[in-house]
Motif scaffolding. Sequence first.
Motif, mmCIF file in Angstrom:
data_model
loop_
_atom_site.group_PDB
_atom_site.id
_atom_site.type_symbol
_atom_site.label_atom_id
_atom_site.label_comp_id
_atom_site.label_asym_id
_atom_site.label_seq_id
_atom_site.Cartn_x
_atom_site.Cartn_y
_atom_site.Cartn_z
ATOM 1 N N ASP A 25 0.823 -1.208 0.000
ATOM 2 C CA ASP A 25 0.000 0.000 0.000
ATOM 3 C C ASP A 25 0.858 1.259 0.000
ATOM 4 O OD1 ASP A 25 -2.315 -1.467 -0.021
ATOM 5 O OD2 ASP A 25 -2.587 -1.392 2.159
ATOM 6 N N THR A 26 1.947 1.236 0.731
ATOM 7 C CA THR A 26 2.847 2.389 0.786
ATOM 8 C C THR A 26 3.511 2.625 -0.566
ATOM 9 O OG1 THR A 26 3.298 1.852 3.100
ATOM 10 C CG2 THR A 26 4.794 3.399 2.015
ATOM 11 N N VAL A 27 3.941 1.558 -1.202
ATOM 12 C CA VAL A 27 4.588 1.678 -2.508
ATOM 13 C C VAL A 27 3.591 2.195 -3.546
ATOM 14 C CG1 VAL A 27 5.679 0.368 -4.370
ATOM 15 C CG2 VAL A 27 6.317 -0.072 -2.006
ATOM 16 N N VAL A 28 2.357 1.697 -3.493
ATOM 17 C CA VAL A 28 1.339 2.151 -4.442
ATOM 18 C C VAL A 28 1.027 3.627 -4.226
ATOM 19 C CG1 VAL A 28 -1.078 1.875 -5.108
ATOM 20 C CG2 VAL A 28 0.351 -0.132 -4.840
ATOM 21 N N LEU A 29 0.952 4.073 -2.990
ATOM 22 C CA LEU A 29 0.701 5.489 -2.724
ATOM 23 C C LEU A 29 1.848 6.376 -3.220
ATOM 24 C CD1 LEU A 29 -0.934 5.438 0.815
ATOM 25 C CD2 LEU A 29 -2.001 6.024 -1.365
ATOM 26 N N ILE A 30 3.081 5.925 -3.046
ATOM 27 C CA ILE A 30 4.229 6.682 -3.554
ATOM 28 C C ILE A 30 4.176 6.752 -5.080
ATOM 29 C CG2 ILE A 30 6.752 6.655 -3.803
ATOM 30 C CD1 ILE A 30 6.840 5.499 -0.936
ATOM 31 N N CYS A 31 3.846 5.630 -5.709
ATOM 32 C CA CYS A 31 3.740 5.610 -7.171
ATOM 33 C C CYS A 31 2.589 6.483 -7.662
ATOM 34 C CB CYS A 31 3.567 4.178 -7.666
ATOM 35 S SG CYS A 31 5.034 3.178 -7.479
ATOM 36 N N LEU A 32 1.489 6.534 -6.909
ATOM 37 C CA LEU A 32 0.382 7.420 -7.267
ATOM 38 C C LEU A 32 0.836 8.881 -7.259
ATOM 39 C CD1 LEU A 32 -2.673 5.869 -5.387
ATOM 40 C CD2 LEU A 32 -2.487 6.252 -7.831
ATOM 41 N N ALA A 62 3.861 13.436 -12.759
ATOM 42 C CA ALA A 62 4.131 13.288 -14.189
ATOM 43 C C ALA A 62 2.966 13.802 -15.027
ATOM 44 C CB ALA A 62 4.415 11.825 -14.519
ATOM 45 N N MET A 63 1.740 13.579 -14.548
ATOM 46 C CA MET A 63 0.575 14.078 -15.278
ATOM 47 C C MET A 63 0.525 15.607 -15.266
ATOM 48 S SD MET A 63 -2.474 11.399 -14.484
ATOM 49 C CE MET A 63 -3.586 12.184 -15.639
ATOM 50 N N VAL A 64 0.862 16.213 -14.146
ATOM 51 C CA VAL A 64 0.865 17.672 -14.068
ATOM 52 C C VAL A 64 1.918 18.250 -15.006
ATOM 53 C CG1 VAL A 64 1.401 19.611 -12.538
ATOM 54 C CG2 VAL A 64 -0.097 17.789 -11.756
ATOM 55 N N LEU A 65 3.109 17.671 -15.006
ATOM 56 C CA LEU A 65 4.170 18.163 -15.885
ATOM 57 C C LEU A 65 3.826 17.944 -17.355
ATOM 58 C CD1 LEU A 65 7.314 17.004 -13.881
ATOM 59 C CD2 LEU A 65 6.385 19.323 -14.099
ATOM 60 N N THR A 66 3.174 16.838 -17.659
ATOM 61 C CA THR A 66 2.753 16.586 -19.039
ATOM 62 C C THR A 66 1.668 17.561 -19.463
ATOM 63 O OG1 THR A 66 3.277 14.245 -18.753
ATOM 64 C CG2 THR A 66 1.884 14.824 -20.602
ATOM 65 N N PHE A 67 0.766 17.897 -18.537
ATOM 66 C CA PHE A 67 -0.266 18.880 -18.859
ATOM 67 C C PHE A 67 0.343 20.257 -19.116
ATOM 68 C CE2 PHE A 67 -3.709 21.843 -17.856
ATOM 69 C CZ PHE A 67 -4.659 21.383 -18.752
ATOM 70 N N VAL A 68 1.376 20.591 -18.375
ATOM 71 C CA VAL A 68 2.080 21.856 -18.626
ATOM 72 C C VAL A 68 2.684 21.846 -20.020
ATOM 73 C CG1 VAL A 68 4.074 23.250 -17.927
ATOM 74 C CG2 VAL A 68 2.501 22.368 -16.208
ATOM 75 N N ARG A 69 3.268 20.725 -20.425
ATOM 76 C CA ARG A 69 3.831 20.612 -21.775
ATOM 77 C C ARG A 69 2.729 20.686 -22.829
ATOM 78 N NH1 ARG A 69 7.436 22.430 -24.351
ATOM 79 N NH2 ARG A 69 8.757 21.938 -22.610
ATOM 80 N N LEU A 70 1.566 20.141 -22.511
ATOM 81 C CA LEU A 70 0.439 20.200 -23.443
ATOM 82 C C LEU A 70 -0.011 21.641 -23.660
ATOM 83 C CD1 LEU A 70 -1.722 18.537 -25.035
ATOM 84 C CD2 LEU A 70 -3.088 18.606 -22.967
ATOM 85 N N ALA A 123 2.463 15.150 -26.042
ATOM 86 C CA ALA A 123 2.085 15.354 -24.649
ATOM 87 C C ALA A 123 0.711 14.759 -24.363
ATOM 88 C CB ALA A 123 2.094 16.836 -24.316
ATOM 89 N N LEU A 124 -0.214 14.878 -25.299
ATOM 90 C CA LEU A 124 -1.538 14.287 -25.124
ATOM 91 C C LEU A 124 -1.451 12.768 -25.076
ATOM 92 C CD1 LEU A 124 -4.520 15.096 -24.933
ATOM 93 C CD2 LEU A 124 -4.649 14.772 -27.405
ATOM 94 N N ASP A 125 -0.609 12.190 -25.920
ATOM 95 C CA ASP A 125 -0.394 10.746 -25.910
ATOM 96 C C ASP A 125 0.211 10.297 -24.583
ATOM 97 O OD1 ASP A 125 -0.523 8.248 -27.265
ATOM 98 O OD2 ASP A 125 1.633 8.374 -27.645
ATOM 99 N N THR A 126 1.180 11.032 -24.092
ATOM 100 C CA THR A 126 1.791 10.709 -22.806
ATOM 101 C C THR A 126 0.812 10.885 -21.659
ATOM 102 O OG1 THR A 126 3.895 11.468 -23.706
ATOM 103 C CG2 THR A 126 3.778 11.201 -21.342
ATOM 104 N N LEU A 127 -0.066 11.871 -21.782
ATOM 105 C CA LEU A 127 -1.059 12.121 -20.741
ATOM 106 C C LEU A 127 -2.032 10.954 -20.610
ATOM 107 C CD1 LEU A 127 -1.802 14.379 -18.751
ATOM 108 C CD2 LEU A 127 -3.446 15.167 -20.432
#
Length: 89
Positions: free
Chosen positions: A3-10, A16-24, A36-40
């Motif tokens: 559960d801890t590992v999954v929360l860290i990965c979340l 990564a989604m926020v940074l990709t949205f900035v690139r979008l 960027a949309l594909d990566t998102l």
Amino acid sequence: MLDTVVLICLGIISLAMVLTFVRLVRGPDLPDRILALDTLYINAIALIMLLGLYLDSNLFFEAALLIAVMGFVSTVAIAKHLLRGNIIE
């Protein structure tokens, strides 16, 4: 422990989604925005899969599969539009 590992990965995938949205939004040209949309959508699939693991639900895996299919079709359609100007021939 898992559960801890999954929360860290979340958290990492969310960043990564926020940074990709900035690139979008700030992409210098159209191919960068399409990439960027594909990566998102790939990041969205990873986020949904991690939520499915964390909440122990099979419904999230089906939703991730649907997003993967829709993302692939939309990427192909946008690429055809850029190359030929027409989506349906």
